[in-house]
Every structure is written in structure tokens, then in C-alpha cells.
Design a protein around this motif. Structure first.
Motif, PDB file in Angstrom:
ATOM      1  N   GLN A  55       0.798  -1.221   0.000  1.00  0.00           N
ATOM      2  CA  GLN A  55       0.000   0.000   0.000  1.00  0.00           C
ATOM      3  C   GLN A  55       0.835   1.278   0.000  1.00  0.00           C
ATOM      4  O   GLN A  55       0.304   2.350  -0.209  1.00  0.00           O
ATOM      5  CB  GLN A  55      -0.961  -0.011   1.179  1.00  0.00           C
ATOM      6  N   PHE A  56       2.146   1.165   0.241  1.00  0.00           N
ATOM      7  CA  PHE A  56       2.932   2.399   0.192  1.00  0.00           C
ATOM      8  C   PHE A  56       3.175   2.849  -1.239  1.00  0.00           C
ATOM      9  O   PHE A  56       3.683   3.922  -1.470  1.00  0.00           O
ATOM     10  CB  PHE A  56       4.274   2.265   0.932  1.00  0.00           C
ATOM     11  N   ASN A  57       2.804   2.017  -2.200  1.00  0.00           N
ATOM     12  CA  ASN A  57       3.044   2.419  -3.581  1.00  0.00           C
ATOM     13  C   ASN A  57       1.767   3.034  -4.171  1.00  0.00           C
ATOM     14  O   ASN A  57       0.830   2.340  -4.504  1.00  0.00           O
ATOM     15  CB  ASN A  57       3.493   1.216  -4.406  1.00  0.00           C
ATOM     16  N   PRO A  58       1.731   4.382  -4.285  1.00  0.00           N
ATOM     17  CA  PRO A  58       0.483   5.065  -4.667  1.00  0.00           C
ATOM     18  C   PRO A  58       0.138   4.886  -6.142  1.00  0.00           C
ATOM     19  O   PRO A  58       0.950   4.418  -6.931  1.00  0.00           O
ATOM     20  CB  PRO A  58       0.801   6.525  -4.361  1.00  0.00           C
ATOM     21  N   LEU A  59      -1.095   5.281  -6.483  1.00  0.00           N
ATOM     22  CA  LEU A  59      -1.638   5.051  -7.823  1.00  0.00           C
ATOM     23  C   LEU A  59      -1.714   6.358  -8.619  1.00  0.00           C
ATOM     24  O   LEU A  59      -1.783   7.444  -8.047  1.00  0.00           O
ATOM     25  CB  LEU A  59      -3.049   4.476  -7.700  1.00  0.00           C
ATOM     26  N   ALA A 109      -1.607   6.914  -1.151  1.00  0.00           N
ATOM     27  CA  ALA A 109      -0.923   6.212  -0.071  1.00  0.00           C
ATOM     28  C   ALA A 109      -0.375   7.176   0.980  1.00  0.00           C
ATOM     29  O   ALA A 109       0.733   7.020   1.468  1.00  0.00           O
ATOM     30  CB  ALA A 109       0.182   5.307  -0.628  1.00  0.00           C
ATOM     31  N   GLY A 110      -1.161   8.203   1.283  1.00  0.00           N
ATOM     32  CA  GLY A 110      -0.795   9.109   2.360  1.00  0.00           C
ATOM     33  C   GLY A 110       0.154  10.236   1.959  1.00  0.00           C
ATOM     34  O   GLY A 110       0.447  11.112   2.768  1.00  0.00           O
ATOM     35  N   LEU A 111       0.634  10.270   0.699  1.00  0.00           N
ATOM     36  CA  LEU A 111       1.513  11.370   0.275  1.00  0.00           C
ATOM     37  C   LEU A 111       0.678  12.646   0.108  1.00  0.00           C
ATOM     38  O   LEU A 111      -0.519  12.570  -0.134  1.00  0.00           O
ATOM     39  CB  LEU A 111       2.189  11.046  -1.061  1.00  0.00           C
ATOM     40  N   ASP A 112       1.336  13.835   0.206  1.00  0.00           N
ATOM     41  CA  ASP A 112       0.557  15.058  -0.027  1.00  0.00           C
ATOM     42  C   ASP A 112       0.670  15.514  -1.489  1.00  0.00           C
ATOM     43  O   ASP A 112       0.266  16.599  -1.860  1.00  0.00           O
ATOM     44  CB  ASP A 112       0.948  16.173   0.952  1.00  0.00           C
TER      45      ASP A 112
END
Ligand code: TXA
Ligand code: MG
Length: 317
Positions: A55-59, A109-112
Motif C-alpha cells: 500500500q505504500f506504492n500510490p496510484l 498512499a498518504g503522500l501530499d
């Protein structure tokens, strides 16, 4: 589940899957994507589950037009310039999320920041226009496996989902990713748009990512993932095939015993378009025959950088 014809019925089935939060594979000009409603956390979770993706790898969020893009991300002057020059097309821009961004945080994944792309494939655009909201669409393969460039690849890799058939992807290589977060645009992923073309529009060189674990996790999390691996072992920079190898050639000087040639004329765009299809085919053959794979050296020019990036990761397994 099945391969869906790209007619009105097929589009309706695809849209109804999307509205119910079910992942559905759609064609783009780069590779097939596993699409879902970017504003629906359950739909995004279903995609992660289907891909077995960390899940740390965003889409990437795919949009129908510039208005939709501006609703979810903040475009500085350089991002505007790149979008004007290359959208629709094989370029993804990572930009700060807009203040009232409706995209669920699970997608990034939580990044801004948020990665945005306006694809060129007519079917993808049609689906996006009619869905009327951004769609996340990672490549439609289980995490760590080769990306699919035909509907048949998707069906073989993810038999439980519907795939809208848009033929073979013209570019056959994932989009290039550029970060536009301050006044120094960053080269985050080599892909279907050559670095030199991007730099020509910007009038300046792209910055490299600082080589720290922290910067990579924040700015290019995809680089941490194992990626693009075929099942068979792969040897790079081969000049000839060993006894137990199938050789993937490149260029007019490829030896006679190569099983396939990425581009007989030595053109890196043509090679990119054939790369995943050939790797899929040769991997199946090698696995069946108990052989391994070898590939000739590919020059770094044009899309060669992206091809070599994928091959290096594939060889690492
Ligand atoms: O061509 C493509 O880009 C295809 C088609 C389907 O559009 N999609 C694709 O998605 O390749 P995927 O999920 O396989 O790769 C997305 C990449 C990952 O490496 C991820 O780390 C990166 O985009 N990414 C996503 N959001 C990001 C962000 N906010 N900042 C930096 N990189 C990001
Ligand atoms: Mg992928």
C-alpha cells in the motif's frame, strides 16, 4: 470474467462495474490499467487487493480533461507547460494535491502529492468522460509482474476481472513521470515519453532524485518495489544465446539464432512497443521449455532509457 468488446454494451458494462466499485481493466496508449473510482476508498482497496500491491506504492489518477486535472492537483508554470505540450499522452505529472482534492488519500498512499495523467487512448478517454470523475489505474498486472499491453495479457494475469478490449497498446511502456513540486522539475520514472523531449519543452534539464531512502519513499515510491519480473531468469547485454537460453535481439546485427527481435531496424520506440508483449511470449515459452532468457544490449537513446530500466529490474527478479 471476460474480455469485453469496445462497443456501447461493453462501455456500459465497464461503467457499471466502476460505479459499483469493482475494478475493471481498460486500455490506454501505454499499458492496460486496472481502473477504479479515485474518490471511493473501497474501490481503491479492491484494486490494491487484486494487484496484491504494497500500500505504500500510490496510484496514478487518470482524468478526462484539464479541468478535472486542476480540481485534484496544483499546477505550477512548469506543470502547465508540460500538460499543454504532452497531454493527452504518455506523461504523468506528480504535483501537490489541491486543497479540496476529492481523491481518497488511499490512492496517494498518504503522500501530499498526487500523480495525474490524461491518457490519449480514445476508449480510456471515453470511459473517463462518461464516468465524469478521476479514475485510478495502476498497470493491470499483479504487483511485481510484467505490465500488460494486450487484453489477452490482462485476462491471463487477472482472470477474475473484466477487461475492455482496446487492442494492443501503441506505446507499450508505462508513462514517464515528472515531479513538479517546486521550480526544479524531477525525473521520477523513465517511460513512454523520452526525457530529451520533456527537457526540450522545459528548456532545462530534469533534476535527478536525491539518492536517499527517504526521498525515494516520498517522491518515487515505485522505485522501491520489485518490478516487471518475468518467471524465467533474464540475462542482460547478451551477444549470443547460450545453450539453455532464448535470445531477444535488437537491431540489424542481431545474431541469426535469436528467437525474436525487439526492433530489426534498431528503433527504441518500436522496441518499447514490443517489449512487454515479447517478454510475455518468451517468458511463457522459456518456462514451458525449462529455458532462461537473454536480451541484447539496448542503446540509451529515446525510449532506450525506459527499456533498460524495465530490463534491469526484470533481471534482478
Ligand atoms: O502508463 C501508466 O502510467 C500506466 C497506465 C495504466 O496509465 N499506469 C501505471 O501505474 O503504470 P502504476 O500504478 O503501475 O505505476 C504508478 C507509478 C508508481 O511507480 C508510483 O510509485 C508512482 O506512479 N506514483 C504514484 N503517485 C505518485 C506520487 N504522488 N508521487 C510520485 N510517484 C507517484
Ligand atoms: Mg505497474
Amino acid at each position: 470474467m471476460s474480455v469485453i468488446a469496445p462497443d456501447e454494451d461493453g462501455l456500459q458494462r465497464c461503467l457499471s462495474d466502476l460505479r459499483r466499485g469493482n475494478p475493471v481493466a481498460i486500455p490506454t496508449e501505454t499499458v492496460y490499467g486496472l481502473a477504479g473510482d479515485a474518490c471511493n476508498a473501497d474501490a481503491i482497496a479492491a484494486i490494491y487487493a487484486c494487484k496484491q500491491r504494497p500500500q505504500f506504492n500510490p496510484l496514478i489518477c487518470h482524468v478526462a480533461d484539464m479541468d478535472m486535472a486542476r480540481r485534484i492537483g496544483q499546477f505550477n508554470a512548469q506543470a502547465e507547460k508540460l500538460a499543454a505540450a504532452f497531454w493527452p499522452g504518455p506523461l504523468t505529472l506528480a504535483v501537490p494535491r489541491s486543497d479540496d482534492c476529492p481523491v481518497d488519500p488511499l490512492a496517494s498512499a498518504g503522500l501530499d502529492t498526487i500523480a495525474i495523467r490524461l491518457p490519449a487512448h480514445e476508449l480510456a478517454r471515453n470511459v473517463l468522460r462518461r464516468f465524469g470523475a478521476p479514475l485510478v489505474a495502476p498497470s493491470a498486472n499483479p504487483s511485481g509482474r510484467l505490465s500488460p499491453s494486450t487484453a489477452a495479457h490482462v485476462h491471463a494475469l487477472l482472470p477474475d476481472i473484466n477487461v475492455l478490449d482496446g487492442g494492443a497498446c501503441a506505446i507499450g511502456m508505462e508513462s514517464s513521470i515528472v515531479g513538479c513540486l517546486d521550480d526544479r522539475p524531477l525525473w521520477l520514472r523513465a517511460g513512454g515519453l523520452a526525457r530529451a523531449d520533456i527537457e526540450a519543452v522545459l528548456g532545462m534539464p530534469l533534476d535527478e532524485l536525491p539518492e536517499t531512502q527517504d526521498a525515494t519513499a516520498k517522491l518515487a515510491p515505485g522505485r522501491l518495489a520489485r518490478h516487471y519480473a518475468p518467471m524465467a531468469a533474464l540475462r542482460l547485454n547478451a551477444k549470443d544465446a547460450d545453450d539453455n537460453e532464448l535470445l531477444i535481439g535488437f537491431g540489424p546485427d542481431a545474431p541469426k539464432n535469436c528467437t525474436a527481435n525487439l526492433s530489426p531496424t534498431g528503433d527504441t520506440s518500436e522496441a518499447a512497443a514490443h517489449l512487454f508483449r515479447l517478454l510475455h511470449e518468451m517468458d511463457a515459452q522459456a518456462t514451458r521449455d525449462g529455458k532462461s532468457l537473454a536480451v541484447m544490449a539496448i542503446p540509451q537513446d529515446g525510449l532506450g532509457e525506459a527499456i533498460n530500466d524495465r530490463l534491469t529490474r526484470a533481471a534482478r527478479g
